[in-house]
Design a protein around this motif. Sequence first.
Motif, PDB file in Angstrom:
ATOM      1  N   PRO A  82       0.828  -1.213   0.000  1.00  0.00           N
ATOM      2  CA  PRO A  82       0.000   0.000   0.000  1.00  0.00           C
ATOM      3  C   PRO A  82       0.857   1.257   0.000  1.00  0.00           C
ATOM      4  CG  PRO A  82      -0.054  -1.062   2.162  1.00  0.00           C
ATOM      5  CD  PRO A  82       0.643  -2.010   1.234  1.00  0.00           C
ATOM      6  N   VAL A  83       0.429   2.237  -0.776  1.00  0.00           N
ATOM      7  CA  VAL A  83       1.130   3.524  -0.881  1.00  0.00           C
ATOM      8  C   VAL A  83       0.183   4.623  -0.406  1.00  0.00           C
ATOM      9  CG1 VAL A  83       2.290   5.154  -2.409  1.00  0.00           C
ATOM     10  CG2 VAL A  83       2.475   2.693  -2.852  1.00  0.00           C
ATOM     11  N   ILE A  84       0.683   5.431   0.516  1.00  0.00           N
ATOM     12  CA  ILE A  84      -0.076   6.563   1.043  1.00  0.00           C
ATOM     13  C   ILE A  84       0.453   7.837   0.401  1.00  0.00           C
ATOM     14  CG2 ILE A  84      -0.613   7.909   3.122  1.00  0.00           C
ATOM     15  CD1 ILE A  84      -0.232   5.228   4.678  1.00  0.00           C
ATOM     16  N   GLY A  85      -0.436   8.673  -0.083  1.00  0.00           N
ATOM     17  CA  GLY A  85      -0.029   9.922  -0.710  1.00  0.00           C
ATOM     18  C   GLY A  85      -0.347  11.116   0.168  1.00  0.00           C
ATOM     19  N   VAL A  86       0.659  11.978   0.382  1.00  0.00           N
ATOM     20  CA  VAL A  86       0.461  13.219   1.136  1.00  0.00           C
ATOM     21  C   VAL A  86       0.729  14.383   0.192  1.00  0.00           C
ATOM     22  CG1 VAL A  86       1.101  14.593   3.143  1.00  0.00           C
ATOM     23  CG2 VAL A  86       1.250  12.086   3.257  1.00  0.00           C
ATOM     24  N   TYR A 106      -6.918   2.530 -12.352  1.00  0.00           N
ATOM     25  CA  TYR A 106      -6.949   1.149 -11.885  1.00  0.00           C
ATOM     26  C   TYR A 106      -5.835   0.370 -12.579  1.00  0.00           C
ATOM     27  CZ  TYR A 106      -8.690  -3.675 -11.792  1.00  0.00           C
ATOM     28  OH  TYR A 106      -8.816  -5.032 -11.650  1.00  0.00           O
ATOM     29  N   PRO A 107      -5.117  -0.518 -11.897  1.00  0.00           N
ATOM     30  CA  PRO A 107      -5.238  -0.956 -10.509  1.00  0.00           C
ATOM     31  C   PRO A 107      -4.098  -0.416  -9.639  1.00  0.00           C
ATOM     32  CG  PRO A 107      -4.093  -2.648 -11.751  1.00  0.00           C
ATOM     33  CD  PRO A 107      -4.202  -1.439 -12.661  1.00  0.00           C
ATOM     34  N   SER A 108      -3.934   0.880  -9.595  1.00  0.00           N
ATOM     35  CA  SER A 108      -2.834   1.480  -8.829  1.00  0.00           C
ATOM     36  C   SER A 108      -3.359   2.559  -7.877  1.00  0.00           C
ATOM     37  CB  SER A 108      -1.801   2.080  -9.789  1.00  0.00           C
ATOM     38  OG  SER A 108      -1.256   1.087 -10.633  1.00  0.00           O
ATOM     39  N   PRO A 109      -4.067   2.155  -6.821  1.00  0.00           N
ATOM     40  CA  PRO A 109      -4.632   3.153  -5.907  1.00  0.00           C
ATOM     41  C   PRO A 109      -3.574   3.828  -5.053  1.00  0.00           C
ATOM     42  CG  PRO A 109      -4.914   0.965  -4.987  1.00  0.00           C
ATOM     43  CD  PRO A 109      -4.348   0.774  -6.374  1.00  0.00           C
ATOM     44  N   ILE A 110      -3.817   5.065  -4.705  1.00  0.00           N
ATOM     45  CA  ILE A 110      -3.034   5.785  -3.699  1.00  0.00           C
ATOM     46  C   ILE A 110      -3.976   6.137  -2.550  1.00  0.00           C
ATOM     47  CG2 ILE A 110      -1.658   7.833  -3.176  1.00  0.00           C
ATOM     48  CD1 ILE A 110      -0.314   5.856  -5.100  1.00  0.00           C
ATOM     49  N   ALA A 111      -3.629   5.716  -1.348  1.00  0.00           N
ATOM     50  CA  ALA A 111      -4.432   6.044  -0.164  1.00  0.00           C
ATOM     51  C   ALA A 111      -4.123   7.491   0.203  1.00  0.00           C
ATOM     52  CB  ALA A 111      -4.085   5.095   0.982  1.00  0.00           C
ATOM     53  N   THR A 112      -4.878   8.408  -0.363  1.00  0.00           N
ATOM     54  CA  THR A 112      -4.569   9.831  -0.242  1.00  0.00           C
ATOM     55  C   THR A 112      -5.169  10.432   1.021  1.00  0.00           C
ATOM     56  OG1 THR A 112      -4.559   9.973  -2.661  1.00  0.00           O
ATOM     57  CG2 THR A 112      -4.654  12.046  -1.440  1.00  0.00           C
ATOM     58  N   VAL A 113      -4.361  11.240   1.703  1.00  0.00           N
ATOM     59  CA  VAL A 113      -4.842  11.982   2.876  1.00  0.00           C
ATOM     60  C   VAL A 113      -4.881  13.467   2.523  1.00  0.00           C
ATOM     61  CG1 VAL A 113      -4.029  10.258   4.531  1.00  0.00           C
ATOM     62  CG2 VAL A 113      -2.512  12.141   3.868  1.00  0.00           C
ATOM     63  N   GLY A 114      -5.265  14.291   3.482  1.00  0.00           N
ATOM     64  CA  GLY A 114      -5.443  15.708   3.211  1.00  0.00           C
ATOM     65  C   GLY A 114      -4.151  16.450   2.918  1.00  0.00           C
ATOM     66  N   ILE A 115      -4.293  17.621   2.358  1.00  0.00           N
ATOM     67  CA  ILE A 115      -3.162  18.463   1.967  1.00  0.00           C
ATOM     68  C   ILE A 115      -2.325  18.817   3.195  1.00  0.00           C
ATOM     69  CG2 ILE A 115      -2.527  20.702   0.974  1.00  0.00           C
ATOM     70  CD1 ILE A 115      -5.238  20.486  -0.606  1.00  0.00           C
ATOM     71  N   ASP A 116      -1.037  18.549   3.109  1.00  0.00           N
ATOM     72  CA  ASP A 116      -0.051  18.824   4.171  1.00  0.00           C
ATOM     73  C   ASP A 116      -0.245  17.955   5.417  1.00  0.00           C
ATOM     74  OD1 ASP A 116       1.116  20.748   2.598  1.00  0.00           O
ATOM     75  OD2 ASP A 116       0.295  22.461   3.678  1.00  0.00           O
ATOM     76  N   ARG A 117      -1.068  16.938   5.344  1.00  0.00           N
ATOM     77  CA  ARG A 117      -1.369  16.128   6.521  1.00  0.00           C
ATOM     78  C   ARG A 117      -0.398  14.949   6.632  1.00  0.00           C
ATOM     79  NH1 ARG A 117      -3.963  19.310   9.201  1.00  0.00           N
ATOM     80  NH2 ARG A 117      -2.245  18.609  10.508  1.00  0.00           N
ATOM     81  N   GLY A 118       0.871  15.274   6.840  1.00  0.00           N
ATOM     82  CA  GLY A 118       1.864  14.233   7.066  1.00  0.00           C
ATOM     83  C   GLY A 118       1.559  13.409   8.300  1.00  0.00           C
TER      84      GLY A 118
END
Length: 340
Positions: A82-86, A106-118
């Motif tokens: 899993p890859v998390i994107g900040v 698809y099939p390359s999801p990025i678990a994205t969080v909010g802007i600047d939310r390291g």
Amino acid sequence: MVPKVMIILGSASDIAIAEKSMDILEKLEIPYSLKIASAHRTPNLVREIVKQATDAGIEVFIGIAGLAAHLPGAIAAYTPRPVIGVPVDVKTGGIDALDSCVHMPYPSPIATVGIDRGDNGAILAAQFIAIHDSEVRQKVINLRKEYKKKVFNSNKVVDDLEDKKFLVKDYLKVENLKIEKEDLIEIDESNIKPDADVAIIVGRQSDLIVAKKVSATLERLQITYNMKVVCPIRSNQKFISYVNTVKNSKIFIGISSNSSQVTGALVGLTDRPVIGVPCENELGREHMLTTVNMPPGVPVATVGINNGRNAGVLAGEILSIKDQNIIEVLTKLKDKKINL
């Protein structure tokens, strides 16, 4: 020692956001690595770092980048983890980076969080790891209690307000309130799989089209799930009761087309990772921003608009951290040797 998390920055200028992630990982005592590599200027370096880190045993990647933030996607190209994107605010309020992270094919999801939310990126990584590590899970639970306590203590600011003539300070003192547990209602459990790994919760009947894309992907990955249409606004007691019924789920997927209240309600009820799928409503509007831009402590792993298939793949990536069978299927999928 092989760290569990690898943080990759697109530029040294993003170090302040990375420090938010590092502070959380230090607090949770999760070993991590920090690298700087650009998806555009040093693509070969990104490839080698990710491939070798994956082979060595890294469990979760966090990609931090601004502007055309293609780094998380470049990471996802070389790993089944899993890859998390900040996304980082450099210009345009960070919206350009957010769009680059969340709207993945698809099939390359990025678990994205909010802007600047390291910080939320690191908490999400810990939640992924906590599925397979009870000690990390308890640390996540304790951290959530700290955030909760901070909110309660914030009410003390009211005592410092001296120039408000009609403010009644002693009315319903928060520190004196007894918080009662919600009265649960009986849920029909005849169609509920008690040991299912994933719970899919859909806000409206019209969003079932997207939900079925999630379920179809999970079925091909041989991941068990439960699915329910229930709205936390129109049927709050039923929503809370259902979440309590499927509380043993390892991952929750919230699907919503109006203000994304499903995911917002879910993060308050479970310490497990919540994946958010924003949908378009009948007016063509979507609520991606209200899904992804969560406050500190309660991240939502957001995928692209209507992209139920990527939500299913992301759930598979999270569960595959300790499941070689799922890794093999995901690897074939990403290499286009099979098609889900």
